[in-house]
Design a protein around this motif. Structure first.
Motif, mmCIF file in Angstrom:
data_model
loop_
_atom_site.group_PDB
_atom_site.id
_atom_site.type_symbol
_atom_site.label_atom_id
_atom_site.label_comp_id
_atom_site.label_asym_id
_atom_site.label_seq_id
_atom_site.Cartn_x
_atom_site.Cartn_y
_atom_site.Cartn_z
ATOM 1 N N SER A 155 -27.852 -12.114 30.311
ATOM 2 C CA SER A 155 -27.551 -12.585 29.254
ATOM 3 C C SER A 155 -26.112 -12.742 29.548
ATOM 4 O O SER A 155 -25.423 -13.248 30.975
ATOM 5 N N ASP B 259 -21.621 -11.638 28.284
ATOM 6 C CA ASP B 259 -21.379 -10.639 27.381
ATOM 7 C C ASP B 259 -20.037 -10.206 28.763
ATOM 8 O O ASP B 259 -19.924 -11.407 29.957
ATOM 9 N N TRP C 27 -19.604 -8.063 30.276
ATOM 10 C CA TRP C 27 -19.525 -7.034 31.606
ATOM 11 C C TRP C 27 -19.986 -7.898 32.607
ATOM 12 O O TRP C 27 -19.463 -8.093 33.554
ATOM 13 N N ARG C 28 -20.813 -8.956 32.112
ATOM 14 C CA ARG C 28 -21.127 -9.605 32.812
ATOM 15 C C ARG C 28 -20.261 -11.289 33.026
ATOM 16 O O ARG C 28 -19.766 -11.621 34.828
ATOM 17 N N ASP D 256 -28.063 -4.439 38.441
ATOM 18 C CA ASP D 256 -28.046 -4.154 37.266
ATOM 19 C C ASP D 256 -29.228 -3.428 36.647
ATOM 20 O O ASP D 256 -29.303 -2.134 36.011
ATOM 21 N N ARG D 257 -30.252 -4.848 37.340
ATOM 22 C CA ARG D 257 -31.894 -4.292 36.134
ATOM 23 C C ARG D 257 -32.703 -4.957 37.192
ATOM 24 O O ARG D 257 -32.411 -5.076 37.998
ATOM 25 N N PRO E 294 -32.682 -0.745 32.625
ATOM 26 C CA PRO E 294 -31.596 0.353 32.025
ATOM 27 C C PRO E 294 -32.036 1.147 30.620
ATOM 28 O O PRO E 294 -32.032 2.453 30.452
ATOM 29 N N ARG F 98 -32.340 4.794 31.024
ATOM 30 C CA ARG F 98 -30.796 5.548 30.694
ATOM 31 C C ARG F 98 -31.394 6.755 29.641
ATOM 32 O O ARG F 98 -31.322 8.123 29.027
ATOM 33 N N TRP G 72 -29.064 -4.598 23.202
ATOM 34 C CA TRP G 72 -28.002 -4.365 24.134
ATOM 35 C C TRP G 72 -26.910 -5.374 22.833
ATOM 36 O O TRP G 72 -25.352 -4.881 23.640
ATOM 37 N N ASN H 94 -25.333 1.106 25.073
ATOM 38 C CA ASN H 94 -23.688 -0.170 25.967
ATOM 39 C C ASN H 94 -22.594 0.375 24.601
ATOM 40 O O ASN H 94 -23.298 0.778 23.467
ATOM 41 N N ARG I 240 -20.681 -2.030 22.931
ATOM 42 C CA ARG I 240 -21.117 -3.005 22.420
ATOM 43 C C ARG I 240 -22.052 -1.855 21.255
ATOM 44 O O ARG I 240 -21.942 -2.315 19.838
ATOM 45 N N ASP J 276 -20.780 1.634 29.560
ATOM 46 C CA ASP J 276 -20.285 1.066 30.362
ATOM 47 C C ASP J 276 -18.726 0.769 30.701
ATOM 48 O O ASP J 276 -17.987 0.283 31.721
ATOM 49 N N TYR K 234 -19.921 2.198 33.781
ATOM 50 C CA TYR K 234 -21.140 1.212 33.997
ATOM 51 C C TYR K 234 -20.567 -0.271 35.098
ATOM 52 O O TYR K 234 -20.432 -1.066 34.962
#
Ligand code: FRU
Length: 876
Positions: free
Chosen positions: A36, A38, A40-41, A115-116, A163, A167, A191, A218, A220, A243, A266
C-alpha cells in the motif's frame, strides 16, 4: 613505424579497456513491491533509496499495489518478466500473494519479506518488527492504565494480513490475564484512517457500555476512531496506536500532543532491509529471520523521541542533498574524464602523426640525399672514365684535321667529331666541378684580368649560334674593368648564362650581356626577351638537377647550380628577375677583388677554356646543291647542327635533303615541298618532334609522308608516345648509319608499293580506307565526272580539292607515281578508247567528247599512249 603505430593503438585500446573494466562491476536490479501507499511506506522507501547510496551497482524499481492483492501479484509477475535480481516484498495478505512470490522464489530470485509475511516457506529472508510483541506491549500499557478494570475496543488492521493477526494475538495475551478488562468490540479497518473512523462509528452506534480504551493496530486507524468518538461526544475514551512515526502528522506528534495516549515504534529501517538484500546478492552471510526492535512511546518520551526523529530526518535530508551533489559531481567528473580521455587520445594521435610525418620526411630526405649522392658519384665515376678516352679522341682528331690531303667530306666529318668531343669534355668537366663543389673541394685560382676585354671574347663565341636563330646579341661593358677573381669561374658563369639564354630565346629575340661596377662589386647580367620563367619555378631554378616544367631542351640541370656555387665561392651571389612571357635576367654579383686566403694566385693570364664552337654553316635550308629528281626528297629536322650535318653527309648520295632546325620551320617546309620522307628529332625548341609528327599526319597534304623519329628517348613508353603521334618508325640515338639508311629505304619501298596500288584506275580493295585512299578517290571522281569538259585541267582540280597546284602535284605524284596532268590525259584517252569500241561516233566527235580541244592533238596523244592511231576497226 608500423610497430610504433601498433603500440599507440594498443595504448588507446588499454585506456578503453580500463574504462570498460570500471563499468564491468555487476549491476543489480531490486524490485520493491509495496502492498500500500502511506507515510510509513514512504519513509521506508526513502530509507531504501538512501541505502543504495553505499552501493553504486544497485537500481531499485518500486511498485505499489494500493491494498489490492491481485494488483500486487500482477506487479510482482511484471518484475519477473522484466528481470530483477532480488525481490523485496511486503505482501498485502497472508495467502493471496503467495503464489506470485513462490514463483519468484522458484525461479531462483531471492525473496525478502518485510513487515508482513505469507503462509509459504518460500522466501529467502524476513525482516520486520515483532508484531506479537507490539500487540503485547500495547495490551500491557492499557492494562496498566486501566489498573486491571475497564472496557476496550480493538480496531484491527486488514483481516488477512500477518501483522493484524499477530498484533491481536499479542494484545489478547496481555489482557486475557485480567478478567475485569473486557474487549467489548473488535472491527477490521484495513489499516486505513477513514475506515477506522467508520468502524468506530459503527461500534459506538451498537455499544452501550462506556469505552475506556481503543486499541487501534496502527496510529492512523486510532486517529480515525478518535474522530468518530469525539463526534459522538465521548471525550473520556483514550486511544493507542502502533507505528509512532516521527514525521509530521505521525504517531509521535500525536502522542506528544495527547491525541493518542501511546504508540509503539514500528520501525521501518529501510537501511537494514537494503543491507540484507546486498548480503544476499553478494553472497555474504545473513540471517533468515530478522526481527527489529520496537519500543513503547508515551507522553513521557514522545518529545525526546520526536526531537530525535526530527534530527534524524534533517540528517537524512542533508545526506540526500549531499548525495545528489555527489551525483552531479560524479556526472561532471565522468564527463571530464571522458573529455580528458578523448583529449589524450587526440594528443596521442597527433603526436603519433607528427612523429610519423617527421620520420617519414627525415627518411625521405635521407633517401633523396642518398639518391643524389649516388647519382653524383655515378656521374663523377663516369666522367672520370670518360676523360681519358675523350682526350684520346680529341687529340688524334685535331692532329688528323691538319692533314692537307683530306677531302671536303672528311674535313666536315672530323669537324663534327671535334666539336662534339669538345661538348663532351665541357660536360664532363662541369660534372667534376660540381662534385668538387658538393664535397667542398673546389678551390679558387685568383688572377688579375680585365673583365671588359674577356666579355667581348665570350660573347663572340655565341655569335654563330645567335645568328643561326636570328638572335641579336648586345654587350654593355666598360672597356676597362679590372678584377681579381677566378677567371675560369667567371667565364663559366657567363658561359652558362649565355648558353641558357641562347637555348631559350626564340628566333628573332634579343640577348644582352652587361657588366656594371657597383661600389666594390661587379654585376654581370645576362638578359633575354624569351618566354621567361614561371613564378612558381623561380625559387627552384638554382637547385641542382632542377628542370623547368616547360623546358623540353634536355640538359643536366646543373648549369645554374654551378653558376650559383661559382658566384658564392667567390663571395658573390646570383639572382633572377623574370616576368613570364617577357624574358629573364640573371645577375651574378661578384666582388671586384675576391678575398680568399686558401686561393692560389696566379700572376699569369688565364688560358681561355676552349668553349664549344657552333658549326659555322647555318644549318637550315636545302643542303643538296644539285637537286636530282630521281632521288627521294628527305626533310631532316634537328636543332643540333652537327646531327643535321652528319645525316646530310651520310645520306647525301641517296637523297635530296632539306634541313630544318625545329618543328615549326619543318612544318612550313613540309607543306611547301611535300617531301618523300621525314627524319625528325623529338626534343626541339619551338615545336617538338611529337607535335610536328602529329600535325604532319593530320594535314591531308602531308599525311602520306613517312615520318621517322630520331631521338635519345629510348624508353618503351616514349616509343609508344612516338607511335601514337603517327610516327612510321622510331630510331634511338646512338644509331648507325646503316640502320638509318635501311630504315629510310624500307619506308620508301613501302611507299612505292602503295604507289602501285594507287596507280590503278581505282585503288585496290586490299588497301584499307584511309585519308590517302579517300583523297585519291576524290581526285579520280572529279576527273571521271567532268572528263568531257575541255576546260577541266589540273588548275581546276586543285581548286576543287582546296590545294595549290604544286601541292596537288606532289601529293598525287607521291601516292600514284604519276602527275595529275598525266592521270587526267590517261583517263581521257581510256574513255576515248572505250567510245571507239562501243559507239558509232567518229574520231573528231570522240575527241571533243573526252575533252580534247582538237582532234589532231587527240590523235597525237592517242598514238603516243597506245602506240597506234585511233582506228576504230583496228581496235575492235
Ligand atoms: C503501513 C501499515 C502500518 C502498519 C503496517 C502493518 O502500511 O499499515 O501502519 O503498522 O502497515 O503492516
Amino acid at each position: 613505424m608500423k610497430i610504433r603505430f601498433s603500440i599507440l593503438l594498443l595504448f588507446i585500446g588499454a585506456i578503453f579497456g580500463l574504462m570498460a573494466c570500471e563499468k564491468e562491476q555487476k549491476q543489480y536490479v531490486i524490485g520493491v513491491s509495496q502492498c500500500s501507499e502511506d507515510i510509513w511506506r514512504d519513509k521506508l522507501n526513502d530509507e531504501l533509496i538512501m541505502g543504495t547510496y553505499q552501493h553504486d551497482n544497485v537500481k531499485l524499481r518500486f511498485a505499489s499495489a494500493n491494498d489490492d492483492d491481485r494488483l500486487q501479484a500482477r506487479q510482482i509477475r511484471r518484475f519477473l518478466r522484466e528481470g530483477i535480481d532480488l525481490l523485496i516484498v511486503s505482501p498485502n495478505q497472508l495467502h493471496t500473494i503467495s503464489s506470485a512470490i513462490d514463483e519468484a522464489y522458484d525461479r531462483g530470485i531471492p525473496v525478502i519479506l518485510f513487515d508482513r509475511k505469507t503462509d509459504s516457506r518460500k522466501y529467502t529472508a524476513f525482516i520486520g518488527a515483532d508484531n506479537f510483541e507490539a500487540g503485547w506491549e500495547m495490551g500491557n500499557f492499557i492494562v496498566n492504565k486501566l489498573k486491571g478494570r475497564g472496557n476496550i475496543v480493538e480496531i484491527s488492521g486488514l483481516e488477512g494480513s500477518s501483522p493484524a493477526i499477530e498484533r491481536h494475538r499479542g494484545f489478547m495475551k496481555a489482557i486475557s490475564r485480567h478478567p475485569e478488562i473486557k474487549l467489548i468490540a473488535r472491527r477490521h479497518a484495513g489499516w486505513l484512517k477513514q475506515k477506522g473512523e467508520t468502524e468506530m462509528d459503527n461500534i459506538l452506534d451498537s455499544v452501550t457500555e462506556k469505552i475506556d480504551f481503543v486499541f487501534a493496530q496502527n496510529d492512523r486507524m486510532g486517529l480515525g476512531a478518535r474522530q468518530a468518538s469525539l463526534k459522538h461526544g465521548f471525550k473520556e475514551t483514550k486511544f493507542v496506536g502502533i507505528d509512532a512515526l516521527p514525521t509530521p502528522g505521525g504517531g509521535l506528534e500525536n502522542v506528544r500532543d495527547g491525541r493518542l495516549a501511546a504508540s509503539y515504534i514500528y520501525p521501518t529501517r529501510g537501511d537494514l532491509v537494503m543491507q540484507l538484500a546486498m548480503n544476499i546478492l553478494e553472497n555474504r552471510p545473513f540471517k533468515r529471520d530478522n526481527y527489529l526492535k520496537g519500543a513503547l512511546v508515551t507522553r513521557e518520551n514522545a518529545d525526546v523521541l520526536l526531537m530525535q526523529g526530527e534530527e534524524m530526518a534533517k540528517q537524512r535530508a542533508r545526506l540526500s542533498s549531499l548525495h545528489s551533489k555527489v551525483d552531479s559531481y560524479l556526472a561532471q567528473y565522468n564527463h571530464q574524464k571522458m573529455y580528458l580521455l578523448l583529449f589524450s587520445i587526440i594528443i596521442l594521435l597527433l603526436i603519433g602523426i607528427i612523429v610519423y610525418t617527421y620520420r617519414t620526411a627525415l627518411a625521405k630526405r635521407r633517401l633523396e640525399r642518398e639518391a643524389v649522392n649516388a647519382k653524383l658519384q655515378f656521374f663523377t665515376n663516369i666522367s672520370h672514365e670518360l676523360r681519358t678516352p675523350l682526350t684520346l679522341i680529341a687529340e688524334p682528331v685535331k692532329h688528323i684535321m691538319t692533314d692537307p690531303n683530306l677531302t671536303r667530306k672528311q674535313q666536315n666529318m672530323l669537324q663534327i667529331v671535334n666539336r662534339n668531343v669538345a661538348i663532351l669534355i665541357r660536360l664532363v668537366n662541369e660534372i667534376l666541378d660540381f662534385r668538387k663543389i658538393q664535397n667542398g673541394k673546389m678551390e679558387l685560382t685568383l688572377t688579375s684580368f680585365n673583365l671588359g676585354e674577356h666579355m667581348h671574347r665570350w660573347l663572340e663565341l655565341f655569335a654563330a649560334s645567335a645568328e643561326k636563330k636570328h638572335i641579336k646579341l648586345q654587350l654593355y661593358v666598360h672597356d676597362q674593368l679590372p678584377m681579381l677573381a677566378d677567371l675560369h669561374k667567371v667565364e663559366q658563369i657567363s658561359y652558362n648564362l649565355l648558353s641558357n639564354a641562347i637555348k631559350h630565346t626564340p628566333r628573332g629575340g634579343e640577348i644582352t650581356l652587361s657588366a656594371t661596377q657597383q661600389d666594390q662589386n661587379v654585376r654581370i647580367t645576362v638578359a633575354d626577351n624569351g618566354p621567361g620563367i614561371p613564378y612558381d619555378e623561380q625559387p627552384h631554378i638554382f637547385k641542382r638537377f632542377y628542370q623547368t616544367r616547360t623546358s623540353n631542351k634536355g640538359g643536366t640541370g646543373i648549369g645554374l647550380a654551378i653558376v650559383k656555387s661559382f658566384a658564392e665561392i667567390q663571395g658573390g651571389s646570383v639572382t633572377l628577375e623574370s616576368t613570364p612571357g617577357k624574358g629573364a635576367a640573371f645577375t651574378a654579383t661578384l666582388p671586384l677583388t675576391v678575398q680568399d686566403i686558401k686561393a692560389k694566385t696566379s700572376s699569369t693570364e688565364h688560358t681561355m677554356a676552349q668553349p664549344y664552337e657552333m658549326p659555322a654553316n647555318v644549318i637550315t635550308g636545302k643542303i643538296t646543291n644539285t637537286a636530282n629528281n630521281e632521288k627521294p626528297h628527305l626533310l631532316v629536322v634537328d636543332d643540333n647542327a652537327d646531327i643535321c650535318a652528319y645525316i646530310a653527309e651520310i645520306l647525301d648520295p641517296n637523297y635530296n635533303i632539306t634541313l630544318a632546325a625545329d618543328g615549326r620551320e619543318a612544318l612550313n617546309k613540309a607543306l611547301r615541298d611535300v617531301p618523300d620522307i621525314i627524319l625528325c628529332d623529338v626534343m626541339m625548341p619551338v615545336m617538338d618532334g611529337m607535335e610536328f609528327c602529329r600535325r604532319i599526319k593530320q594535314d591531308i597534304i602531308t599525311s602520306h609522308i613517312p615520318v621517322v623519329l630520331l631521338t635519345a628517348r629510348s624508353l618503351d613508353e616514349q616509343r609508344t608516345e612516338g607511335y601514337n603521334c603517327g610516327a612510321d618508325a622510331y630510331i634511338t640515338k646512338p644509331f648507325t648509319a646503316e640502320l638509318l639508311k635501311s630504315r629510310l629505304q624500307s619506308l620508301i619501298d613501302n611507299r612505292r608499293l602503295m604507289k602501285i596500288a594507287f596507280s590503278a584506275d581505282s585503288p585496290m580493295p586490299s588497301i584499307p580506307k584511309s585519308a590517302e585512299t579517300i583523297f585519291v578517290d576524290k581526285f579520280r571522281q572529279i576527273i571521271q565526272t567532268k572528263l568531257s569538259d575541255p576546260e577541266l585541267n589540273v588548275d581546276r582540280i586543285s581548286n576543287e580539292m582546296a590545294l595549290s597546284k604544286a601541292q596537288l602535284y606532289r601529293k598525287i605524284k607521291a601516292l600514284t607515281g604519276t602527275s595529275p596532268a598525266d592521270i587526267l590525259r590517261e583517263a581521257r584517252l581510256k574513255r576515248a578508247e572505250r567510245y571507239l569500241q562501243t559507239t558509232d561516233k567518229n574520231i573528231a566527235e570522240i575527241a571533243y567528247e573526252v575533252g580534247f580541244s582538237s582532234p589532231s592533238y587527240f590523235t597525237k596523244c592517242y598514238r603516243e599512249y597506245f602506240g597506234h592511231t585511233p582506228n576504230k576497226r583496228q581496235s575492235i
